[in-house]
Design a protein around this motif. Structure first.
Motif, PDB file in Angstrom:
ATOM      1  N   HIS B  24       0.820  -1.224   0.000  1.00  0.00           N
ATOM      2  CA  HIS B  24       0.000   0.000   0.000  1.00  0.00           C
ATOM      3  C   HIS B  24       0.850   1.269   0.000  1.00  0.00           C
ATOM      4  O   HIS B  24       0.529   2.236  -0.694  1.00  0.00           O
ATOM      5  CB  HIS B  24      -0.930   0.020   1.211  1.00  0.00           C
ATOM      6  CG  HIS B  24      -2.207  -0.738   0.996  1.00  0.00           C
ATOM      7  ND1 HIS B  24      -3.065  -0.489  -0.042  1.00  0.00           N
ATOM      8  CD2 HIS B  24      -2.777  -1.754   1.710  1.00  0.00           C
ATOM      9  CE1 HIS B  24      -4.122  -1.302   0.035  1.00  0.00           C
ATOM     10  NE2 HIS B  24      -3.962  -2.092   1.085  1.00  0.00           N
ATOM     11  N   ASP B  94      -9.016  -5.467  -3.149  1.00  0.00           N
ATOM     12  CA  ASP B  94      -9.727  -6.462  -3.960  1.00  0.00           C
ATOM     13  C   ASP B  94     -11.063  -6.864  -3.359  1.00  0.00           C
ATOM     14  O   ASP B  94     -12.008  -7.172  -4.075  1.00  0.00           O
ATOM     15  CB  ASP B  94      -8.840  -7.688  -4.221  1.00  0.00           C
ATOM     16  CG  ASP B  94      -8.062  -8.109  -2.991  1.00  0.00           C
ATOM     17  OD1 ASP B  94      -8.679  -8.317  -1.946  1.00  0.00           O
ATOM     18  OD2 ASP B  94      -6.816  -8.206  -3.084  1.00  0.00           O
ATOM     19  N   ASP B  96     -12.920  -4.776  -1.583  1.00  0.00           N
ATOM     20  CA  ASP B  96     -13.710  -3.572  -1.811  1.00  0.00           C
ATOM     21  C   ASP B  96     -14.220  -3.509  -3.253  1.00  0.00           C
ATOM     22  O   ASP B  96     -15.401  -3.273  -3.497  1.00  0.00           O
ATOM     23  CB  ASP B  96     -12.818  -2.363  -1.502  1.00  0.00           C
ATOM     24  CG  ASP B  96     -13.595  -1.086  -1.255  1.00  0.00           C
ATOM     25  OD1 ASP B  96     -14.307  -1.024  -0.235  1.00  0.00           O
ATOM     26  OD2 ASP B  96     -13.489  -0.154  -2.074  1.00  0.00           O
ATOM     27  N   GLY B 126      -7.055  -7.796   3.809  1.00  0.00           N
ATOM     28  CA  GLY B 126      -6.004  -7.438   4.753  1.00  0.00           C
ATOM     29  C   GLY B 126      -6.564  -7.012   6.100  1.00  0.00           C
ATOM     30  O   GLY B 126      -6.300  -7.612   7.140  1.00  0.00           O
TER      31      GLY B 126
HETATM   32  C1  LIG Z   1     -20.424  -2.943   4.810  1.00  0.00           C
HETATM   33  C2  LIG Z   1     -19.161  -3.460   5.405  1.00  0.00           C
HETATM   34  N1  LIG Z   1     -18.902  -4.780   5.396  1.00  0.00           N
HETATM   35  C3  LIG Z   1     -17.758  -5.256   5.941  1.00  0.00           C
HETATM   36  C4  LIG Z   1     -16.830  -4.409   6.492  1.00  0.00           C
HETATM   37  C5  LIG Z   1     -15.592  -4.982   7.138  1.00  0.00           C
HETATM   38  N2  LIG Z   1     -14.368  -4.835   6.327  1.00  0.00           N
HETATM   39  C6  LIG Z   1     -13.480  -3.892   6.621  1.00  0.00           C
HETATM   40  S1  LIG Z   1     -12.132  -3.944   5.665  1.00  0.00           S
HETATM   41  C7  LIG Z   1     -12.709  -5.290   4.828  1.00  0.00           C
HETATM   42  C8  LIG Z   1     -11.905  -6.011   3.775  1.00  0.00           C
HETATM   43  C9  LIG Z   1     -11.061  -5.154   2.942  1.00  0.00           C
HETATM   44  O1  LIG Z   1     -10.275  -5.952   2.130  1.00  0.00           O
HETATM   45  P1  LIG Z   1      -9.632  -5.407   0.802  1.00  0.00           P
HETATM   46  O2  LIG Z   1     -10.617  -4.597   0.043  1.00  0.00           O
HETATM   47  O3  LIG Z   1      -9.055  -6.561   0.077  1.00  0.00           O
HETATM   48  O4  LIG Z   1      -8.505  -4.382   1.295  1.00  0.00           O
HETATM   49  P2  LIG Z   1      -7.145  -4.628   2.098  1.00  0.00           P
HETATM   50  O5  LIG Z   1      -7.476  -4.498   3.551  1.00  0.00           O
HETATM   51  O6  LIG Z   1      -6.645  -6.007   1.737  1.00  0.00           O
HETATM   52  O7  LIG Z   1      -6.263  -3.548   1.627  1.00  0.00           O
HETATM   53  C10 LIG Z   1     -13.959  -5.659   5.317  1.00  0.00           C
HETATM   54  C11 LIG Z   1     -14.707  -6.827   4.827  1.00  0.00           C
HETATM   55  C12 LIG Z   1     -17.148  -3.014   6.487  1.00  0.00           C
HETATM   56  N3  LIG Z   1     -16.326  -2.108   7.017  1.00  0.00           N
HETATM   57  N4  LIG Z   1     -18.277  -2.573   5.918  1.00  0.00           N
END
Ligand SMILES: Cc1ncc(C[n+]2csc(CCOP(=O)(O)OP(=O)(O)O)c2C)c(N)n1
Ligand code: SF4
Lengths: 368, 256
Positions: B24, B94, B96, B126
């Motif tokens: 990141h 990914d 998101d 992550g």
């Molecule tokens: C509506 C909603 N669902 C679930 C979450 C919980 N949540 C926070 S971060 C995340 C995953 C993010 O993963 P990614 O997009 O791959 O990003 P990374 O952290 O790997 O950079 C989730 C599911 C949330 N904040 N809001």
């Protein structure tokens, strides 16, 4: 086309379209919407008028996308709007909660339909709890208007945009399919921007005139910070309650029963009032125009003067709860509720008014 | 003495909350370098998505908005439509982009919205602690596919660039990687092209960045770089996937 809009004149218009024209007149910059009955006329109207005016219109991929587009547009200082009906408004709730927390203005419309679930497309007021309790997650409120005719749909839409900007808070209209789809005469008042609206310059993003980087967020990870933001919001809600509570009183003098009703239900209650009076029942009407803030203080005062309240609503006791809270047990609060397209009938209301007068001490008249 | 390396003005004081070896920080820096290069700092808005980069405002020295999970493309649409003078960098992980926000990214691409999307693909969730992402490789282990991703039960990893490139509003899509100076520089050249196209309002632009997540992959940073190289590059080939400018040039009839 805009030259053809007869501003200042009396015209005949559908409720949904009156909301649309009021938004256009009130300098709405962006409208985002997804089709759902019974508010489709509004989206269709905006698809033409916004593009005629060179403004932003998008038929979005979902209600979720629509509210998040509002979020983006509001963050760069634009007046943004969306509209939907019950299931679609449920989908928008996460976004509305984000906007309440980030203190971004937005104006939206919920033309209620029967629920829960997919329900039906008939008129209802059964999103009252959702509307008046914020609707999404967290401790927040939205300013909620409950118009009862097409003129009010028009006027309160304009006011909704102004109050959203004034308080940096979501503001909305709670209507139903009857209001949205009926045609009524109204005067297309000219929009006058209140002179005291605060400037958006200190917080709007992407503006080269602000040099320090700005942040729009609803995330405050430390506990004290997030609690402080909540307390700040509560203070704002107190100010809104003090300044913006609106209601109408009809024929209260000497009434034995005060009916409490809003929107379409209040129109039926008004007509039931005439019939009841002809039969010698002394009845008046209290009509909340804002359902949040709810006119609790005024109702509490009325409970010192009047012996009986009858709530008439197109939901099953949702506003009844607020009236009982307001009255604080000073007088009995009865209820006549229909839902999911069931419309309170004049004769049934009159019959319940009679029952209220005949009720024994401690007895509550409730039709469901 | 001549100064040959400094932090970009569009970057705040260097300090990081990201794990050692995380991609990141590199991705943020590439964005900041290009914001400087194009002189966009005053009208730039970065999106901090839900995910590990939710605090992007701690690094970027320009306006930032944090958006709901998956809704960055909708918020970016709302910003650029309402004010076409602002320059929006939408940034998504990914989970998101390719899970909860699939509808928003497809429709923003299809409408040809004029903002730049940085898509950080680390094949895992992550922030929430290493759950399976839509991009998790077949056989890869995560806290929600502890025996390895089985496509018969969990579906296949999604190639986002290839999925989006058919859409009418797309101007530019490329896939780079953050695993070595060479691929990082190449990724920057892709991002530069995306910036140019967005500034020319040519339509939707997206640069995918394959990115290590040592923490949730359960590896040291060097191991993570090697794992990315040996496992991700085969399934997610690097290169330009769509470039309407190049297509137009190729189609131009040669003067006789
Ligand atoms: C509506 C909603 N669902 C679930 C979450 C919980 N949540 C926070 S971060 C995340 C995953 C993010 O993963 P990614 O997009 O791959 O990003 P990374 O952290 O790997 O950079 C989730 C599911 C949330 N904040 N809001
Ligand atoms: S968990 Fe992974 S993506 Fe998140 S900061 Fe650590 S290495 Fe980066």
């Amino acid at each position: 086309m805009s030259e053809k809009i007869p501003i200042g004149e009396k015209v005949l218009m559908k409720g949904n379209e009156a909301i649309g024209e009021a938004a256009v007149q009130a300098c709405c910059d962006c409208y985002y919407g997804y089709p759902i009955t019974p508010q489709n006329e509004l989206t269709a109207y905006m698809s033409r008028r916004m593009i005629e005016e060179g403004r932003v219109f998008i038929q979005t991929e979902s209600e979720i996308a629509a509210i998040n587009m509002c979020y983006g547009s509001a963050a760069v200082g634009a007046r943004s709007m969306t509209s939907s009906s019950s299931p679609g408004i449920s989908l928008k709730q996460e976004g509305i909660s984000y906007m309440a927390s980030a203190q971004l203005p937005v104006f939206y419309v919920n033309v209620n339909r029967g629920g829960p679930g997919l329900g039906n497309i008939s008129p209802a007021q059964s999103d009252y709890y959702q509307t008046t309790r914020g609707g999404g997650h967290g401790d927040y409120r939205v300013i909620a208007f409950a118009p009862s005719d097409v003129q009010e749909l028009y006027d309160l839409t304009m006011l909704g945009f102004d109050l959203a900007d004034k308080y940096r808070n979501p503001a909305m209209i709670q209507a139903d399919g009857i209001l949205g789809q009926m045609m009524e005469p109204l005067v297309l008042h000219e929009y006058k921007r209140p002179p005291d609206l605060p400037s958006k310059q200190p917080w709007r993003l992407g503006d080269p005139s602000t040099t320090d980087p700005l942040l729009v967020t609803s995330l405050v990870l430390n506990v004290t910070g997030m609690e402080e933001r909540n307390l700040e919001l509560q203070k704002k809600y107190d100010t809104i309650t003090e300044n913006e509570t609106r209601f109408e009183e009809v024929g209260l003098d000497g009434a034995d029963v005060v009916m409490v009703a809003y929107g379409t239900a209040s129109r039926i209650a008004k007509s039931a009032m005439e019939v009841a009076r002809a039969k010698g029942i002394k009845v008046g009407l209290f009509r909340p125009i804002t359902i949040w803030p709810f006119p609790s203080a005024r109702l509490n005062g009325l409970a010192d003067r009047f012996d009986n309240f009858l709530v008439v609503e197109m939901s099953l006791g949702q506003m009844w709860e607020d009236v009982r809270l307001a009255v604080e047990g000073k007088a009995p609060v009865h209820v006549h509720g229909r839902t999911a397209g069931g419309i309170p009938q004049q004769a049934d209301i009159v019959a319940d008014l009679r029952k209220v007068l005949d009720a024994k001490p401690g007895e509550i008249v409730k039709n469901f | 003495m001549e100064r040959v390396f400094t932090k970009p003005v569009a970057m705040k004081e260097p300090r990081t909350l990201y794990c050692p070896g995380c991609g990141h920080g590199v991705a943020h820096r590439l964005v900041a370098e290009l914001i400087d290069e194009f002189g966009l700092r005053e009208r730039a808005i970065g999106i901090a998505p839900v995910g590990c980069s939710v605090f992007a405002d701690l690094y970027w020295n320009f306006d930032v908005i944090s958006t709901a999970h998956g809704r960055a493309p909708a918020a970016a649409t709302g910003m650029t439509r309402a004010n076409p003078d602002c320059f929006v960098v939408s940034y998504q992980g990914d989970g998101d982009l390719a899970a909860i926000g699939t509808a928003e990214i497809i429709h923003a691409a299809n409408r040809g919205e004029n903002f730049v999307t940085v898509f950080v693909n680390n094949a895992i969730y992550g922030m929430t602690g290493g759950q399976m992402a839509p991009t998790t490789l077949v056989g890869q282990k995560s806290t929600t596919c502890q025996l390895g991703r089985d496509p018969a039960i969990m579906g296949h990893p999604i190639r986002v660039c290839e999925l989006l490139q058919t859409l009418g509003g797309v101007a530019y899509i490329a896939r780079g990687a953050l695993e070595s100076p060479k691929t990082i520089m190449k990724t920057k050249s892709y991002l530069r092209k995306a910036f140019e196209y967005a500034l020319d309002r040519r339509g939707f632009t997206l640069v995918e960045m394959l990115s290590p997540c040592p923490t949730n992959w359960g590896m040291t940073p060097p191991q993570a770089m090697t794992w990315l190289r040996e496992n991700m590059l085969d399934y997610y080939p690097l290169g330009v996937v769509r470039d309407v400018g190049a297509e137009e040039k190729a189609q131009k009839p040669v003067a006789a």
